[in-house]
Scaffold this motif. Structure first.
Motif, PDB file in Angstrom:
ATOM      1  N   LEU A   1      41.948  35.458  36.436  1.00  0.00           N
ATOM      2  CA  LEU A   1      43.277  34.850  36.600  1.00  0.00           C
ATOM      3  C   LEU A   1      43.843  35.423  37.653  1.00  0.00           C
ATOM      4  CD1 LEU A   1      44.370  35.190  32.760  1.00  0.00           C
ATOM      5  CD2 LEU A   1      43.543  33.297  33.959  1.00  0.00           C
ATOM      6  N   SER A   2      43.376  36.152  38.647  1.00  0.00           N
ATOM      7  CA  SER A   2      44.169  36.591  39.875  1.00  0.00           C
ATOM      8  C   SER A   2      44.819  35.586  40.603  1.00  0.00           C
ATOM      9  CB  SER A   2      43.244  37.356  40.629  1.00  0.00           C
ATOM     10  OG  SER A   2      42.245  36.653  41.367  1.00  0.00           O
ATOM     11  N   LYS A   3      44.174  34.294  40.977  1.00  0.00           N
ATOM     12  CA  LYS A   3      44.687  33.188  41.685  1.00  0.00           C
ATOM     13  C   LYS A   3      45.609  32.530  40.801  1.00  0.00           C
ATOM     14  CE  LYS A   3      42.962  29.422  44.579  1.00  0.00           C
ATOM     15  NZ  LYS A   3      41.771  28.354  44.919  1.00  0.00           N
ATOM     16  N   PHE A   4      45.472  32.393  39.553  1.00  0.00           N
ATOM     17  CA  PHE A   4      46.623  31.766  38.856  1.00  0.00           C
ATOM     18  C   PHE A   4      47.968  32.613  38.843  1.00  0.00           C
ATOM     19  CE2 PHE A   4      48.639  31.329  34.636  1.00  0.00           C
ATOM     20  CZ  PHE A   4      49.163  29.890  34.719  1.00  0.00           C
ATOM     21  N   ILE A   5      47.807  33.820  38.541  1.00  0.00           N
ATOM     22  CA  ILE A   5      48.892  34.685  38.355  1.00  0.00           C
ATOM     23  C   ILE A   5      49.510  34.897  39.834  1.00  0.00           C
ATOM     24  CG2 ILE A   5      49.591  37.273  38.301  1.00  0.00           C
ATOM     25  CD1 ILE A   5      47.104  37.565  36.354  1.00  0.00           C
ATOM     26  N   ALA A   6      49.007  34.754  41.047  1.00  0.00           N
ATOM     27  CA  ALA A   6      49.423  35.066  42.287  1.00  0.00           C
ATOM     28  C   ALA A   6      50.332  33.869  42.621  1.00  0.00           C
ATOM     29  CB  ALA A   6      48.441  35.472  43.054  1.00  0.00           C
ATOM     30  N   ILE A   7      49.481  32.663  42.535  1.00  0.00           N
ATOM     31  CA  ILE A   7      50.057  31.213  43.037  1.00  0.00           C
ATOM     32  C   ILE A   7      51.092  30.660  42.155  1.00  0.00           C
ATOM     33  CG2 ILE A   7      49.455  28.986  43.901  1.00  0.00           C
ATOM     34  CD1 ILE A   7      46.943  29.925  44.990  1.00  0.00           C
ATOM     35  N   VAL A   8      50.504  30.466  40.761  1.00  0.00           N
ATOM     36  CA  VAL A   8      51.252  29.739  39.888  1.00  0.00           C
ATOM     37  C   VAL A   8      52.686  30.674  39.346  1.00  0.00           C
ATOM     38  CG1 VAL A   8      51.196  28.601  37.451  1.00  0.00           C
ATOM     39  CG2 VAL A   8      49.329  28.200  39.284  1.00  0.00           C
ATOM     40  N   ILE A   9      52.145  31.543  38.875  1.00  0.00           N
ATOM     41  CA  ILE A   9      53.574  32.601  38.407  1.00  0.00           C
ATOM     42  C   ILE A   9      54.274  33.175  39.241  1.00  0.00           C
ATOM     43  CG2 ILE A   9      53.862  34.466  37.107  1.00  0.00           C
ATOM     44  CD1 ILE A   9      51.505  34.032  35.496  1.00  0.00           C
ATOM     45  N   PHE A  10      53.791  33.826  40.525  1.00  0.00           N
ATOM     46  CA  PHE A  10      54.511  34.513  41.382  1.00  0.00           C
ATOM     47  C   PHE A  10      54.795  33.952  42.768  1.00  0.00           C
ATOM     48  CE2 PHE A  10      53.113  38.053  38.461  1.00  0.00           C
ATOM     49  CZ  PHE A  10      54.281  38.413  38.185  1.00  0.00           C
ATOM     50  N   LYS A  11      53.881  32.679  43.010  1.00  0.00           N
ATOM     51  CA  LYS A  11      53.920  31.893  44.269  1.00  0.00           C
ATOM     52  C   LYS A  11      53.869  32.752  45.482  1.00  0.00           C
ATOM     53  CE  LYS A  11      56.971  28.522  41.813  1.00  0.00           C
ATOM     54  NZ  LYS A  11      55.739  27.735  41.335  1.00  0.00           N
ATOM     55  N   ASN A  12      52.976  33.471  45.353  1.00  0.00           N
ATOM     56  CA  ASN A  12      52.560  34.634  46.506  1.00  0.00           C
ATOM     57  C   ASN A  12      50.870  34.662  46.692  1.00  0.00           C
ATOM     58  OD1 ASN A  12      52.345  36.524  48.273  1.00  0.00           O
ATOM     59  ND2 ASN A  12      54.201  37.477  47.549  1.00  0.00           N
ATOM     60  N   PRO A  13      50.319  33.925  47.668  1.00  0.00           N
ATOM     61  CA  PRO A  13      48.878  34.010  47.779  1.00  0.00           C
ATOM     62  C   PRO A  13      48.385  35.410  48.287  1.00  0.00           C
ATOM     63  CG  PRO A  13      49.710  32.065  48.797  1.00  0.00           C
ATOM     64  CD  PRO A  13      50.988  32.932  48.431  1.00  0.00           C
ATOM     65  N   SER A  14      49.276  36.023  48.830  1.00  0.00           N
ATOM     66  CA  SER A  14      48.988  37.608  49.351  1.00  0.00           C
ATOM     67  C   SER A  14      48.789  38.431  48.185  1.00  0.00           C
ATOM     68  CB  SER A  14      50.054  38.210  49.901  1.00  0.00           C
ATOM     69  OG  SER A  14      50.467  37.519  51.219  1.00  0.00           O
ATOM     70  N   LEU A  15      48.826  38.035  47.149  1.00  0.00           N
ATOM     71  CA  LEU A  15      48.794  38.883  45.896  1.00  0.00           C
ATOM     72  C   LEU A  15      47.433  38.910  45.198  1.00  0.00           C
ATOM     73  CD1 LEU A  15      50.198  40.819  43.665  1.00  0.00           C
ATOM     74  CD2 LEU A  15      50.833  38.553  42.419  1.00  0.00           C
ATOM     75  N   ILE A  16      46.476  37.726  45.628  1.00  0.00           N
ATOM     76  CA  ILE A  16      45.442  37.364  45.080  1.00  0.00           C
ATOM     77  C   ILE A  16      44.484  38.771  45.526  1.00  0.00           C
ATOM     78  CG2 ILE A  16      43.316  36.051  45.232  1.00  0.00           C
ATOM     79  CD1 ILE A  16      45.108  33.905  45.712  1.00  0.00           C
ATOM     80  N   ILE A  17      44.160  39.141  46.601  1.00  0.00           N
ATOM     81  CA  ILE A  17      43.247  40.012  47.046  1.00  0.00           C
ATOM     82  C   ILE A  17      43.578  41.208  46.564  1.00  0.00           C
ATOM     83  CG2 ILE A  17      44.612  40.884  49.231  1.00  0.00           C
ATOM     84  CD1 ILE A  17      40.750  40.923  48.423  1.00  0.00           C
ATOM     85  N   PHE A  18      44.970  41.773  46.380  1.00  0.00           N
ATOM     86  CA  PHE A  18      45.369  43.177  45.528  1.00  0.00           C
ATOM     87  C   PHE A  18      44.993  43.065  44.147  1.00  0.00           C
ATOM     88  CE2 PHE A  18      48.108  43.451  49.005  1.00  0.00           C
ATOM     89  CZ  PHE A  18      48.329  44.643  49.294  1.00  0.00           C
ATOM     90  N   LEU A  19      45.077  41.728  43.312  1.00  0.00           N
ATOM     91  CA  LEU A  19      44.861  41.854  41.960  1.00  0.00           C
ATOM     92  C   LEU A  19      43.181  41.921  41.785  1.00  0.00           C
ATOM     93  CD1 LEU A  19      47.277  39.386  40.589  1.00  0.00           C
ATOM     94  CD2 LEU A  19      47.221  41.578  40.253  1.00  0.00           C
ATOM     95  N   LYS A  20      42.495  41.047  42.580  1.00  0.00           N
ATOM     96  CA  LYS A  20      41.046  41.139  42.477  1.00  0.00           C
ATOM     97  C   LYS A  20      40.574  42.686  42.562  1.00  0.00           C
ATOM     98  CE  LYS A  20      39.686  36.311  43.415  1.00  0.00           C
ATOM     99  NZ  LYS A  20      38.837  35.523  44.182  1.00  0.00           N
ATOM    100  N   VAL A  21      40.956  43.319  43.459  1.00  0.00           N
ATOM    101  CA  VAL A  21      40.288  44.624  43.896  1.00  0.00           C
ATOM    102  C   VAL A  21      40.874  45.576  42.777  1.00  0.00           C
ATOM    103  CG1 VAL A  21      40.428  46.411  45.509  1.00  0.00           C
ATOM    104  CG2 VAL A  21      40.145  44.397  46.257  1.00  0.00           C
ATOM    105  N   PHE A  22      42.151  45.406  42.567  1.00  0.00           N
ATOM    106  CA  PHE A  22      42.696  46.210  41.409  1.00  0.00           C
ATOM    107  C   PHE A  22      42.212  46.002  40.161  1.00  0.00           C
ATOM    108  CE2 PHE A  22      47.031  47.607  43.338  1.00  0.00           C
ATOM    109  CZ  PHE A  22      46.436  48.141  44.637  1.00  0.00           C
ATOM    110  N   SER A  23      41.711  44.839  39.863  1.00  0.00           N
ATOM    111  CA  SER A  23      41.160  44.832  38.590  1.00  0.00           C
ATOM    112  C   SER A  23      39.757  45.333  38.192  1.00  0.00           C
ATOM    113  CB  SER A  23      40.782  43.177  38.261  1.00  0.00           C
ATOM    114  OG  SER A  23      39.806  42.962  39.218  1.00  0.00           O
ATOM    115  N   LEU A  24      39.136  45.769  39.558  1.00  0.00           N
ATOM    116  CA  LEU A  24      37.930  46.503  39.357  1.00  0.00           C
ATOM    117  C   LEU A  24      38.306  48.200  38.849  1.00  0.00           C
ATOM    118  CD1 LEU A  24      36.157  45.259  42.385  1.00  0.00           C
ATOM    119  CD2 LEU A  24      36.019  44.548  40.222  1.00  0.00           C
ATOM    120  N   LEU A  25      39.546  48.463  38.944  1.00  0.00           N
ATOM    121  CA  LEU A  25      40.018  49.698  38.737  1.00  0.00           C
ATOM    122  C   LEU A  25      40.261  49.998  37.317  1.00  0.00           C
ATOM    123  CD1 LEU A  25      42.308  50.624  41.546  1.00  0.00           C
ATOM    124  CD2 LEU A  25      40.286  51.670  41.130  1.00  0.00           C
ATOM    125  N   ILE A  26      40.513  48.951  36.467  1.00  0.00           N
ATOM    126  CA  ILE A  26      40.541  49.048  35.113  1.00  0.00           C
ATOM    127  C   ILE A  26      39.690  49.953  34.091  1.00  0.00           C
ATOM    128  CG2 ILE A  26      41.245  47.688  32.864  1.00  0.00           C
ATOM    129  CD1 ILE A  26      42.184  45.522  34.643  1.00  0.00           C
TER     130      ILE A  26
END
Length: 202
Positions: A118-143
């Motif tokens: 959902l990183s792309k959806f959260i970044a673009i649709v909800i927060f309208k910030n494509p720069s957020l995608i890479i952060f969310l994808k890498v950070f998701s691996l930390l969970i």
């Protein structure tokens, strides 16, 4: 008299433990704030408020996923491990640890797949910030890593290893993130230095 003396020694030992633990935690918290603020200041100064905002947003989303995926296991483990430790029921402690690790790992991997997908959806649709995608994808691996570490940190607290707990939680990871960030910036990495340093520290 012997009973009173033993009780008095027990109380004194408990008071010494509380006093010593409080001092360690106090120092740890101060150092944690220093390292954490230095880390965030460097990000804001080197990369600007927009990148700092993206990092903070990604961090908050990560924290939200970890919180919901944890089901309060660490807090429950702290309570019951302390209880069973007092009763010297080691088999129950081992059983609780095993179940908590399996549950955390399963839940963590599921949360990772959800956030990553959902990183792309959260970044673009909800927060309208494509720069957020890479952060969310890498950070998701930390969970899963963060969830399992929370289990072991709860065990450390239950066994009154306050010095070790304070060192790892307040000092070590924040210091590693700060030093890694500075090193990567000196090597010329840009925004990736934030992602790598946070991941490496965790």
């Amino acid at each position: 008299l012997k009973l009173l003396k033993k009780e008095s020694e027990k109380i004194q030992k408990s008071l010494n433990l509380i006093a010593g633990s409080s001092l360690v935690v106090f120092i740890g918290v101060i150092l944690s704030k220093i390292f954490s603020y230095a880390y965030r200041i460097i990000i804001a100064r080197m990369f600007g408020p927009e990148v700092y905002g993206v990092f903070s947003l990604a961090f908050n989303i990560l924290s939200l996923f970890v919180t919901f995926s944890s089901f309060g296991l660490a807090e429950g483990l702290l309570r019951y491990v302390s209880l069973y430790r007092g009763k010297k029921q080691k088999d129950k402690i081992n059983y609780l640890l095993k179940i908590s690790l399996i549950t955390s790992l399963t839940s963590g991997l599921l949360a990772t797949s959800i956030l990553y997908s959902l990183s792309k959806f959260i970044a673009i649709v909800i927060f309208k910030n494509p720069s957020l995608i890479i952060f969310l994808k890498v950070f998701s691996l930390l969970i899963p890593i963060l969830m399992i570490s929370n289990i072991y940190l709860a065990i450390m607290r239950a066994f009154e290893k306050i010095t070790a707990y304070s060192f790892f939680v307040n000092i070590f990871n924040n210091l590693i993130r700060l030093l890694t960030l500075i090193l990567l910036i000196l090597f010329g990495l840009q925004i990736n230095s934030i992602i790598i340093s946070y991941f490496f520290g965790s």
